[in-house]
Design an enzyme around this catalytic site. Sequence first.
Site, short mmCIF file in Angstrom:
data_model
loop_
_atom_site.label_atom_id
_atom_site.label_comp_id
_atom_site.label_asym_id
_atom_site.label_seq_id
_atom_site.Cartn_x
_atom_site.Cartn_y
_atom_site.Cartn_z
N GLY A 1 0.83 -1.20 0.00
CA GLY A 1 0.00 0.00 0.00
C GLY A 1 0.86 1.25 0.00
O GLY A 1 2.04 1.21 0.37
N ARG B 1 -8.50 -4.58 4.04
CA ARG B 1 -8.52 -3.23 4.59
C ARG B 1 -9.70 -3.10 5.55
O ARG B 1 -10.82 -3.47 5.21
CB ARG B 1 -8.69 -2.19 3.48
CG ARG B 1 -7.49 -2.01 2.57
CD ARG B 1 -6.39 -1.18 3.25
NE ARG B 1 -5.18 -1.08 2.43
CZ ARG B 1 -4.18 -1.95 2.43
NH1 ARG B 1 -4.23 -3.01 3.22
NH2 ARG B 1 -3.13 -1.77 1.68
N HIS C 1 -3.23 -7.42 12.11
CA HIS C 1 -2.65 -7.11 10.79
C HIS C 1 -1.33 -7.85 10.56
O HIS C 1 -0.28 -7.22 10.34
CB HIS C 1 -2.46 -5.59 10.63
CG HIS C 1 -2.51 -5.17 9.19
ND1 HIS C 1 -2.97 -3.95 8.77
CD2 HIS C 1 -2.16 -5.83 8.05
CE1 HIS C 1 -2.90 -3.87 7.45
NE2 HIS C 1 -2.41 -5.00 6.99
#
Lengths: 353, 353
Positions: free
Chosen positions: A84, A265, A314
């Site tokens: 990202g 996300r 994450h």
Amino acid sequence: MSLGSRQKVVVCRDLGPEVMPLLYERKDLEVVAWLEDRKVERSWLLDNVVGAAGLLVVLTDKVDAEVLDKAGPSLRVVSTMSVGYEHVDVAAVAQRNIRLGYTPDVLTDAVADLAVMLALMAGRNGGSTAALVQEGRWPNFSWAPFGFCGPQLSTTPISPTRTVGFLGFGRIAQATLKRLIPFGITHCIYTSSPSSAPSTALEDALLQEHKPTLQSVRRVDLDTLARESDVLFVLAPGGAGTYHIVDEAFLRKMKRMSVLVNPSRGTLVDSEALTRALREGWIWGAGVDVVEGEPHVDREHPLVKEPRCVVVPHIGSATFETRVGMATLAAKNLLAGLAGEQMPAELDVKARS
Amino acid sequence: MSLGSRQKVVVCRDLGPEVMPLLYERKDLEVVAWLEDRKVERSWLLDNVVGAAGLLVVLTDKVDAEVLDKAGPSLRVVSTMSVGYEHVDVAAVAQRNIRLGYTPDVLTDAVADLAVMLALMAGRNGGSTAALVQEGRWPNFSWAPFGFCGPQLSTTPISPTRTVGFLGFGRIAQATLKRLIPFGITHCIYTSSPSSAPSTALEDALLQEHKPTLQSVRRVDLDTLARESDVLFVLAPGGAGTYHIVDEAFLRKMKRMSVLVNPSRGTLVDSEALTRALREGWIWGAGVDVVEGEPHVDREHPLVKEPRCVVVPHIGSATFETRVGMATLAAKNLLAGLAGEQMPAELDVKARS
């Protein structure tokens, strides 16, 4: 230390003993590195970036106009160790004719592995049963015919079909599908961004590769995706176009025994709606590697308090093999950019800004 | 209620709305059932089994000489809803010419699914990272290049081979191997009981089925199994011959980045040795569905306290689909045995006693 004719590169994290030498061994570079195992201090970055030719960052490090202006006209390359690039002001980078490297693809397999882990944990009550053991409550449970049961990922003679759904059908989704085939997955449905062309060639190739287990691959609308998926993977990019795409209306259409997995996300899923869906039994369970607002997700967060939701912090790309691969690619992008050569993975900043 | 000409069957658990009717609908049977969702009381069983022709139990229910004698000569069939039969005195059953039904095979896929889940959780720190989120500690963690990292199950360009090992190579092991192939598993090694003949036909068939990813399948000795496995699955039967087969000597030979998964029997693994192996870094992690002494495994148990060990409470077969399948098979075994017909899955009690 005098700069001499050497170019300065600023590296915002210790990339480990397998990757840092790629930079340190270069006699033509002066490497200035933040080696502490925490986020680089903004003031350190602003002080040290002055006069740098290259800057290597990770996704915690904001690269905005202020940083770029501090660096000055010497800065030719920014390289981020991430797939990202929300932390980078791409327009400001483009405006200054700076090149931007990133690390796509290398994390595909690590994330697909985690997607399978979360799908299994969500169905099999992996979070709540492990917690029960941690809390010392196993001795209270005698075996019962349906104790601790959840829906099975694998097909069985009395339940011979399974439909996996993918909200977004890029590389990670396809890598996840591949891993699920031996569980007996019979049908695959997916949505793609409205702008992308239908790909019957891709569908045919997947069917050919995974026959006879896989019987169909279909691009569908969101409504069908919600209604037909037994296991639904959210694997789309973030941004305004997908914000809360999994909302109350979507979740209410899902099957009662289905599970939702989000390894992409946090902003794609409305956390409040998902909490209600789990609490009220609209769906069976969920596994999420990402949560809107992370890492500011504490023990009072409704998804953390919900026993049917597995939350991990994450860790999608968190394997040694993949992180070394990402760091290596970030270093190579930096070096290639400084040399004016083709970068292994360069973002087209003019097109994205 | 008078017995009349009906045969009495005693059922020690509620098998649910999909299976109980198979018994209740039979006009020739008097069904006496313990319907509470807890272990049958021994005194209830001893009182009610008198004069029964059939007895259906689960693995919490001890079927010993006392129960059989209480039932008396009317008892012709014992049916257990389990693949294991350690709770049944097989010799005493054989001696009385009682037939014994059990439920092998139906749980193969559910256990293989769980084996994959535990392998992924053990490598990817699935237990400790989920616990960290539960404890509200996610906000304390900033992204770091190697934060939360573990070894990757999938192969990668910089790490292109993976060896899975199976201590015991029956149906569940083979079903687990099949699920792992798309992760890029290149080599499979296994041990079998010393009495079983080598099976090159099986090895050839597996290679043929899983080429070109899988490059070799080899039967090896325990020493090689320990030394070469990246992921090791313990999938052997319990009993004296395998007691603590995974002990300190075995664990010390394993790779430092390997993970151990035990979805079979707690007695196969020395819990103290495994705790040391994890604490001192002989191996990376472990995932266990079974622990010696279960369910008396409280929060002070060393494996429960060990962050690198994922412990779930014997949920290998705990899916609705599989438990309905097991209960259906147990009911069919009972009915077939009472009718003097071939049972779908009968244990050869004379050979086993």
